[in-house]
Design a protein around this motif. Structure first.
Motif, PDB file in Angstrom:
ATOM      1  N   ILE A   1     -25.072   1.935 -27.490  1.00  0.00           N
ATOM      2  CA  ILE A   1     -26.078   2.961 -27.223  1.00  0.00           C
ATOM      3  C   ILE A   1     -26.046   3.432 -25.768  1.00  0.00           C
ATOM      4  N   TYR A   2     -25.369   2.668 -24.902  1.00  0.00           N
ATOM      5  CA  TYR A   2     -25.437   2.899 -23.457  1.00  0.00           C
ATOM      6  C   TYR A   2     -24.075   3.327 -22.928  1.00  0.00           C
ATOM      7  N   SER A   3     -24.007   4.518 -22.357  1.00  0.00           N
ATOM      8  CA  SER A   3     -22.731   5.021 -21.837  1.00  0.00           C
ATOM      9  C   SER A   3     -22.545   4.713 -20.358  1.00  0.00           C
ATOM     10  N   ALA A   4     -23.613   4.280 -19.669  1.00  0.00           N
ATOM     11  CA  ALA A   4     -23.563   4.007 -18.227  1.00  0.00           C
ATOM     12  C   ALA A   4     -23.075   5.214 -17.446  1.00  0.00           C
ATOM     13  N   SER A   5     -23.446   6.405 -17.915  1.00  0.00           N
ATOM     14  CA  SER A   5     -22.963   7.633 -17.275  1.00  0.00           C
ATOM     15  C   SER A   5     -23.777   8.018 -16.042  1.00  0.00           C
ATOM     16  N   GLY A   6     -24.951   7.414 -15.909  1.00  0.00           N
ATOM     17  CA  GLY A   6     -25.824   7.798 -14.799  1.00  0.00           C
ATOM     18  C   GLY A   6     -26.656   9.036 -15.085  1.00  0.00           C
ATOM     19  N   ASP A   7     -26.499   9.609 -16.277  1.00  0.00           N
ATOM     20  CA  ASP A   7     -27.240  10.816 -16.650  1.00  0.00           C
ATOM     21  C   ASP A   7     -28.597  10.394 -17.219  1.00  0.00           C
ATOM     22  N   GLN A   8     -29.627  10.462 -16.374  1.00  0.00           N
ATOM     23  CA  GLN A   8     -30.941   9.987 -16.780  1.00  0.00           C
ATOM     24  C   GLN A   8     -31.489  10.770 -17.966  1.00  0.00           C
ATOM     25  N   ALA A   9     -31.212  12.067 -18.027  1.00  0.00           N
ATOM     26  CA  ALA A   9     -31.742  12.899 -19.106  1.00  0.00           C
ATOM     27  C   ALA A   9     -31.245  12.432 -20.472  1.00  0.00           C
ATOM     28  N   GLN A  10     -30.070  11.770 -20.483  1.00  0.00           N
ATOM     29  CA  GLN A  10     -29.481  11.326 -21.739  1.00  0.00           C
ATOM     30  C   GLN A  10     -30.343  10.274 -22.431  1.00  0.00           C
ATOM     31  N   TYR A  11     -31.186   9.595 -21.658  1.00  0.00           N
ATOM     32  CA  TYR A  11     -31.935   8.463 -22.211  1.00  0.00           C
ATOM     33  C   TYR A  11     -33.438   8.713 -22.295  1.00  0.00           C
ATOM     34  N   ASN A  12     -33.863   9.939 -21.992  1.00  0.00           N
ATOM     35  CA  ASN A  12     -35.295  10.223 -22.023  1.00  0.00           C
ATOM     36  C   ASN A  12     -35.891  10.032 -23.416  1.00  0.00           C
ATOM     37  N   ASP A  13     -35.087  10.303 -24.451  1.00  0.00           N
ATOM     38  CA  ASP A  13     -35.591  10.173 -25.819  1.00  0.00           C
ATOM     39  C   ASP A  13     -35.494   8.751 -26.359  1.00  0.00           C
ATOM     40  N   LEU A  14     -35.008   7.825 -25.543  1.00  0.00           N
ATOM     41  CA  LEU A  14     -34.801   6.448 -26.014  1.00  0.00           C
ATOM     42  C   LEU A  14     -35.817   5.482 -25.420  1.00  0.00           C
ATOM     43  N   ASN A  15     -36.931   5.999 -24.971  1.00  0.00           N
ATOM     44  CA  ASN A  15     -37.916   5.168 -24.292  1.00  0.00           C
ATOM     45  C   ASN A  15     -38.301   3.951 -25.148  1.00  0.00           C
ATOM     46  N   GLY A  16     -38.246   2.777 -24.536  1.00  0.00           N
ATOM     47  CA  GLY A  16     -38.652   1.550 -25.207  1.00  0.00           C
ATOM     48  C   GLY A  16     -37.560   0.843 -25.981  1.00  0.00           C
ATOM     49  N   VAL A  17     -36.426   1.501 -26.217  1.00  0.00           N
ATOM     50  CA  VAL A  17     -35.353   0.859 -26.977  1.00  0.00           C
ATOM     51  C   VAL A  17     -34.746  -0.267 -26.142  1.00  0.00           C
ATOM     52  N   ARG A  18     -34.634  -1.449 -26.730  1.00  0.00           N
ATOM     53  CA  ARG A  18     -33.996  -2.585 -26.062  1.00  0.00           C
ATOM     54  C   ARG A  18     -32.525  -2.631 -26.473  1.00  0.00           C
ATOM     55  N   PHE A  19     -31.661  -3.047 -25.563  1.00  0.00           N
ATOM     56  CA  PHE A  19     -30.236  -3.152 -25.909  1.00  0.00           C
ATOM     57  C   PHE A  19     -29.591  -4.264 -25.107  1.00  0.00           C
ATOM     58  N   CYS A  20     -28.575  -4.877 -25.702  1.00  0.00           N
ATOM     59  CA  CYS A  20     -27.813  -5.907 -24.997  1.00  0.00           C
ATOM     60  C   CYS A  20     -26.649  -5.232 -24.270  1.00  0.00           C
ATOM     61  N   GLU A  21     -26.263  -5.800 -23.150  1.00  0.00           N
ATOM     62  CA  GLU A  21     -25.214  -5.190 -22.331  1.00  0.00           C
ATOM     63  C   GLU A  21     -24.548  -6.260 -21.469  1.00  0.00           C
TER      64      GLU A  21
END
Length: 591
Positions: free
Chosen positions: A480-500
């Protein structure tokens, strides 16, 4: 140590009380004796008895005999006909123990612990040693099955002085298995009793270091705890570690493709591996010679090993290509210990010299299951991609989740965005109520397991919100995480937990910073491959240690690494969540 004193007290009490308990008039009651009669004979005697109290004890004996013969259904039926209130305290302890054993037989640890909470258990210490050991053994097993390894270890440590011979040895190995399974933050010895000694030994063994460092630390522990049971006879896995001979690793072959579709992946792995090598040199650590081989030019692995042996290679790191790993796994043995950088599809054990390491998506699916259990969830729904990849991760999640008592109530595989809203509505059993656009959803889902790309997730999470499931926790894999640094990409994912990987969650890591100065792409999703390459270097000299101590872990940059029974490296990952478009690291075990 308190063990010897407890043993003397226990033996004295057993001698004194066994005589009392064996007398007809003992207030604790005679314990059932099933040695000479069959279940049917005991039941016949119970039916013929004119004393209700005697009949109850005979039926209790019959139930125990049936349990000894693995006839648990019959034992349960017989025990159900016994009025526990007609039994004396010692007999009630016996019955409660039998109830607990039967509950464990049907994998109901909580029922077992409930049975062992009967008020009669306060008299356990007054009963013969054999009964004390039987009851405490089943309590330890129930605590372990209930996910309470420390409490189970405490129970086994308490009963250890009552055991001798093979029973004592088996109990000691069980104690070690329990304490060595504890995470490092739970290894907090307090006092100087036997349990504290076990915890401190586990702490010593789990402390990272070279083989020589680990051996020295274990010997120091033995010197500090000369009267501890484990100081005289170390647990079998620790003995295996102490028996390892330290052969310096001086010459490694790095076998990776330099051409073809995997060349880009191989470059990141190679650069991460070499970066860790140069970091070790800069720190003044002993470092082997690295010789790079091009696996895309290898036509015969047998020829490659002959060439490597002639060159004095002691360890092969690679290959990366799955077909070559599959070839190696089919061999009976390999001439050189090999750390493959991929996994074969075979479920059969490979040669003893082959270890396998990769960024397996199945590991992450199992990591979601582990974390959700730790956070107290029991019921899951799943959303994965359509196709072979989705099949694999869903199967891995389902197997781990169900095997550990979880429930998977529903799952969907997503593909076409236009079908997504309907699929999620069906997943969550959305029902419209009234004309005001309000609706309801199923209430038996504790959390949602998600494997999806960032683009898919940007559609899935808002759809969950729309379908009245915005309050259901979502646990995702690193996809789920691209590590692109594009904050707007994750605005709709608020609260989602993920392992990394630790690499991508810790921007201050010295090796990551050093690598990223030369290869900026290491700060993005390719960073996972750089981390894996660096971890392959760390693993190289420690494969023997991990094999000797399967509960040992190496805290790497691609995860917390351990070795399973199939000699595959498994990863546990740290966790983060999206918060207002940013990534926020989560502490271990925190929701």
């Amino acid at each position: 140590m308190t063990g010897c004193l407890r043993l003397l007290i226990a033996l004295f009490m057993a001698t004194l009380l066994a005589a009392c308990a064996s007398q007809q008039g003992s207030p604790l009651g005679e314990l059932p004796n099933t040695a000479n009669l069959s279940v049917e004979q005991l039941l016949q005697q119970a039916a013929a008895s004119k004393s209700p109290d005697e009949a109850a004890v005979l039926r209790l004996s019959a139930a125990s005999k049936a349990r000894e013969q693995h006839q648990d259904a019959q034992a349960t039926q017989i025990l159900g006909s016994v009025d526990l209130n007609r039994l004396k305290p010692g007999q009630q302890v016996f019955a409660s123990t039998l109830l607990a054993e039967l509950a464990l037989g049907r994998n109901d640890a909580k029922a077992a612990l409930t049975a062992l909470s009967h008020p009669s258990l306060q008299h356990l210490g007054e009963l013969p040693i054999e009964q004390q050991v039987r009851t405490q053994t089943v309590r330890a097993q129930a605590l372990e099955a209930d996910g309470q390894p420390l409490a189970a270890a405490r129970e086994r440590v308490f009963m250890a002085p009552m055991l001798q011979g093979e029973g004592a040895t088996a109990n000691q190995e069980s104690i070690w298995a329990l304490v060595s399974s504890l995470p490092a933050d739970q290894l907090q010895p307090a006092g100087n009793d036997d349990l504290a000694g076990w915890l401190s030994l586990a702490q010593v063994v789990k402390t990272p270091g070279t083989l020589d460092q680990q051996k020295a630390a274990i010997q120091a522990w033995q010197a500090q705890h000369p009267s501890h049971p484990a100081a005289h006879t170390l647990p079998a896995p620790v003995q295996q570690l102490m028996a390892l001979t330290n052969q310096p690793l001086d010459h490694i072959a790095l076998l990776l493709p330099q051409q073809g579709p995997l060349a880009g992946v191989a470059r990141a792995l190679r650069d991460g591996f070499m970066a860790a090598h140069y970091q070790a040199l800069q720190a003044g650590q002993p470092a082997p010679t690295i010789e790079v081989y091009d696996s895309s030019r290898v036509t015969s692995m047998d020829d490659f090993y002959r060439q490597a042996q002639a060159a004095g290679i002691q360890l092969v790191v690679g290959p990366l290509e799955k077909n070559l790993v599959k070839q190696l796994s089919s061999h009976a043995q390999l001439p050189i210990t090999t750390l493959a950088l991929n996994y074969s599809d075979s479920t059969q054990a490979g040669p003893a010299q082959l270890f396998q390491f990769g960024l397996a998506a199945e590991d992450e699916a199992r990591e979601v299951a582990r974390r959700a259990r730790a956070d107290g969830f029991h019921s899951a729904a799943a959303i994965v991609p359509k196709g072979e990849f989705g099949d694999r991760v869903l199967a891995a999640f389902r197997q781990d989740w169900l095997a550990n008592g979880g429930s998977l109530v529903s799952a969907i595989q997503v593909d076409q965005p236009v079908a997504l809203a309907q699929q999620i509505a069906e997943l969550m059993q959305v029902r419209q109520t009234g004309t005001g656009g309000q609706g309801t959803r199923r209430q038996d889902v504790d959390f949602i397991y998600l494997t999806a790309t960032p683009q898919q997730a940007q559609q899935i999470k808002p759809t969950l919100n729309y379908q009245y499931a915005g309050d259901v926790p979502v646990y995702a894999t690193s996809h789920i995480y691209s590590a692109s640094g594009d904050q707007a990409q994750y605005n709709d994912l608020n609260g989602v937990r993920f392992c990394e990987t630790p690499w991508l969650l810790d921007a201050n890591n010295a090796l990551r910073q050093q690598v990223a100065r030369q290869w900026p792409q290491a700060n993005g999703s390719l960073g996972r491959l750089y981390a894996m390459g660096a971890d392959a270097y760390t693993l190289a000299p420690r494969l023997g240690q991990l094999k000797a101590l399967p509960d040992n872990r190496i805290e790497g940059l691609s995860g917390s690494l351990s070795l399973n029974s199939a000699q595959r490296i498994e990863r546990q990952l740290p966790w983060a969540r999206f918060s207002n478009g940013k990534v926020e690291a989560l502490p271990a075990g925190s929701q």
